[in-house]
Scaffold this motif. Structure first.
Motif, mmCIF file in Angstrom:
data_model
loop_
_atom_site.group_PDB
_atom_site.id
_atom_site.type_symbol
_atom_site.label_atom_id
_atom_site.label_comp_id
_atom_site.label_asym_id
_atom_site.label_seq_id
_atom_site.Cartn_x
_atom_site.Cartn_y
_atom_site.Cartn_z
ATOM 1 N N PRO A 90 -18.845 -18.672 -64.804
ATOM 2 C CA PRO A 90 -19.165 -19.255 -66.114
ATOM 3 C C PRO A 90 -19.053 -20.786 -66.132
ATOM 4 N N GLY A 91 -18.115 -21.327 -65.371
ATOM 5 C CA GLY A 91 -17.951 -22.778 -65.291
ATOM 6 C C GLY A 91 -19.108 -23.483 -64.620
ATOM 7 N N ASP A 92 -20.001 -22.721 -63.977
ATOM 8 C CA ASP A 92 -21.190 -23.324 -63.368
ATOM 9 C C ASP A 92 -22.273 -23.609 -64.402
ATOM 10 N N SER A 93 -22.098 -23.123 -65.613
ATOM 11 C CA SER A 93 -23.084 -23.352 -66.675
ATOM 12 C C SER A 93 -23.198 -24.845 -66.946
ATOM 13 N N ALA A 94 -24.390 -25.380 -66.704
ATOM 14 C CA ALA A 94 -24.630 -26.818 -66.813
ATOM 15 C C ALA A 94 -26.119 -27.057 -66.573
ATOM 16 N N VAL A 95 -26.533 -28.303 -66.647
ATOM 17 C CA VAL A 95 -27.890 -28.679 -66.244
ATOM 18 C C VAL A 95 -27.828 -29.187 -64.814
ATOM 19 N N TYR A 96 -28.715 -28.691 -63.969
ATOM 20 C CA TYR A 96 -28.752 -29.080 -62.567
ATOM 21 C C TYR A 96 -30.011 -29.905 -62.303
ATOM 22 N N PHE A 97 -29.790 -31.083 -61.732
ATOM 23 C CA PHE A 97 -30.893 -31.980 -61.387
ATOM 24 C C PHE A 97 -31.085 -32.021 -59.880
ATOM 25 N N CYS A 98 -32.311 -31.910 -59.482
ATOM 26 C CA CYS A 98 -32.708 -32.138 -58.106
ATOM 27 C C CYS A 98 -33.091 -33.611 -57.984
ATOM 28 N N ALA A 99 -32.749 -34.254 -56.870
ATOM 29 C CA ALA A 99 -33.095 -35.661 -56.663
ATOM 30 C C ALA A 99 -33.516 -35.860 -55.214
ATOM 31 N N ALA A 100 -34.342 -36.861 -54.985
ATOM 32 C CA ALA A 100 -34.822 -37.126 -53.628
ATOM 33 C C ALA A 100 -35.047 -38.610 -53.436
ATOM 34 N N GLY A 101 -34.919 -39.063 -52.205
ATOM 35 C CA GLY A 101 -35.162 -40.479 -51.916
ATOM 36 C C GLY A 101 -34.334 -40.936 -50.742
ATOM 37 N N SER A 102 -33.943 -42.209 -50.771
ATOM 38 C CA SER A 102 -33.014 -42.728 -49.771
ATOM 39 C C SER A 102 -32.178 -43.831 -50.427
ATOM 40 N N GLU A 103 -32.673 -45.061 -50.411
ATOM 41 C CA GLU A 103 -31.936 -46.144 -51.063
ATOM 42 C C GLU A 103 -31.838 -45.905 -52.565
ATOM 43 N N LYS A 104 -32.899 -45.402 -53.146
ATOM 44 C CA LYS A 104 -32.908 -45.062 -54.570
ATOM 45 C C LYS A 104 -33.463 -43.662 -54.727
ATOM 46 N N LEU A 105 -33.063 -43.004 -55.800
ATOM 47 C CA LEU A 105 -33.385 -41.595 -55.982
ATOM 48 C C LEU A 105 -34.346 -41.376 -57.132
ATOM 49 N N VAL A 106 -35.214 -40.376 -56.959
ATOM 50 C CA VAL A 106 -36.099 -39.888 -58.013
ATOM 51 C C VAL A 106 -35.566 -38.532 -58.450
ATOM 52 N N PHE A 107 -35.446 -38.334 -59.751
ATOM 53 C CA PHE A 107 -34.843 -37.116 -60.280
ATOM 54 C C PHE A 107 -35.897 -36.213 -60.919
ATOM 55 N N GLY A 108 -35.640 -34.890 -60.822
ATOM 56 C CA GLY A 108 -36.415 -33.934 -61.580
ATOM 57 C C GLY A 108 -35.933 -33.880 -63.019
ATOM 58 N N LYS A 109 -36.587 -33.012 -63.817
ATOM 59 C CA LYS A 109 -36.246 -32.924 -65.235
ATOM 60 C C LYS A 109 -35.024 -32.067 -65.504
ATOM 61 N N GLY A 110 -34.596 -31.302 -64.518
ATOM 62 C CA GLY A 110 -33.401 -30.504 -64.688
ATOM 63 C C GLY A 110 -33.680 -29.055 -65.041
ATOM 64 N N THR A 111 -32.742 -28.186 -64.658
ATOM 65 C CA THR A 111 -32.759 -26.768 -65.023
ATOM 66 C C THR A 111 -31.422 -26.432 -65.655
ATOM 67 N N LYS A 112 -31.472 -25.864 -66.849
ATOM 68 C CA LYS A 112 -30.226 -25.481 -67.520
ATOM 69 C C LYS A 112 -29.821 -24.095 -67.062
ATOM 70 N N LEU A 113 -28.685 -24.015 -66.382
ATOM 71 C CA LEU A 113 -28.163 -22.747 -65.893
ATOM 72 C C LEU A 113 -27.110 -22.223 -66.860
ATOM 73 N N THR A 114 -27.248 -20.967 -67.244
ATOM 74 C CA THR A 114 -26.246 -20.292 -68.064
ATOM 75 C C THR A 114 -25.738 -19.097 -67.288
ATOM 76 N N VAL A 115 -24.435 -19.064 -67.049
ATOM 77 C CA VAL A 115 -23.801 -17.942 -66.368
ATOM 78 C C VAL A 115 -23.039 -17.134 -67.411
ATOM 79 N N ASN A 116 -23.462 -15.911 -67.618
ATOM 80 C CA ASN A 116 -22.871 -15.058 -68.654
ATOM 81 C C ASN A 116 -21.726 -14.226 -68.099
ATOM 82 N N PRO A 117 -20.586 -14.213 -68.819
ATOM 83 C CA PRO A 117 -19.428 -13.435 -68.345
ATOM 84 C C PRO A 117 -19.728 -11.935 -68.346
#
Lengths: 113, 109
Positions: free
Chosen positions: B82-109
């Motif tokens: 349940p504590g993993d419930s959050a928004v997860y962003f993927c990012a890519a690059g090297s010196e600077k990063l480009v981010f995705g829009k995110g996925t909201k993960l909900t873990v139900n007990p």
């Protein structure tokens, strides 16, 4: 350990006003970054710096300015605020670049009315 | 044009099961790929990364897989809590990063 500290946490600006978002880090990181996050969107890079005295534009630099006079501080200046600048602003730092993982501040929520 | 895409805005899983978050990218020059986790009213926190020369990296319950030919990476969380419930962003690059829009993960007990 303070990490990356951003001030203020919240601010409401009127159109045309100016302000500076403060960012300071105590980890002796060379790289610092400013991102903005609009609702439902990812983080977009505004400006970044690879060391004191060096700054470069990111993806969305228009309407912003930065300076990096010390390793610790990387302030972001908004001139002539516009409603399109309503966003959450995140400052981040990294020892040697993005691949080592950024440490982010807790963000500044800015509303321009 | 989005260089890093997370096509699923949300994901819901049961506690104890596997969570799989996906990310696609378009720039074959990216050197590193990273995942960040974000709770409301906090800044993102670094979770795990992978170099472009590898295809898998593990850290405890978290594993990132990289498929360079498909320009695709995924984050596996096993078992989900349940504590993993959050928004997860993927990012890519090297010196600077480009981010995705995110996925909201909900873990139900």
């Amino acid at each position: 350990n303070a990490g990356v500290t951003q001030t203020p946490k919240f601010r409401i600006l009127k159109i045309g006003q100016s302000m500076t978002l403060q960012c300071t880090q105590d980890m002796n990181h060379n790289y610092m970054y400013w991102y903005r996050q609009d609702p439902g969107m990812g983080l977009k890079l505004i400006y970044y710096s690879v060391g004191a005295g060096i700054t470069d534009k990111g993806e969305v630099p228009n309407g912003y300015n930065v300076s990096r006079s010390t390793t610790e501080d990387f302030p972001l200046r908004l001139e002539l605020a516009a409603p399109s600048q309503t966003s959450v602003y995140f400052c981040a730092s990294s020892l040697r670049g993005g691949n080592y993982g950024y440490t982010f501040g807790s963000g500044t929520r800015l509303t321009v009315v | 044009d989005q260089q890093v895409k997370q096509n699923s805005p949300s994901l819901s899983v049961q506690e104890g099961r596997i969570s799989i978050l996906n990310c696609d990218y378009t720039n074959s020059m990216f050197d590193y790929f990273l995942w960040y986790k974000k709770y409301p009213a906090e800044g993102p926190t670094f979770l795990i990364s992978i170099s472009s020369i590898k295809d898998k990296n593990e850290d405890g319950r978290f594993t990132v897989f990289l498929n360079k030919s498909a320009k695709h990476l995924s984050l596996h969380i096993v078992p989900s809590q349940p504590g993993d419930s959050a928004v997860y962003f993927c990012a890519a690059g090297s010196e600077k990063l480009v981010f995705g829009k995110g996925t909201k993960l909900t873990v139900n007990p």
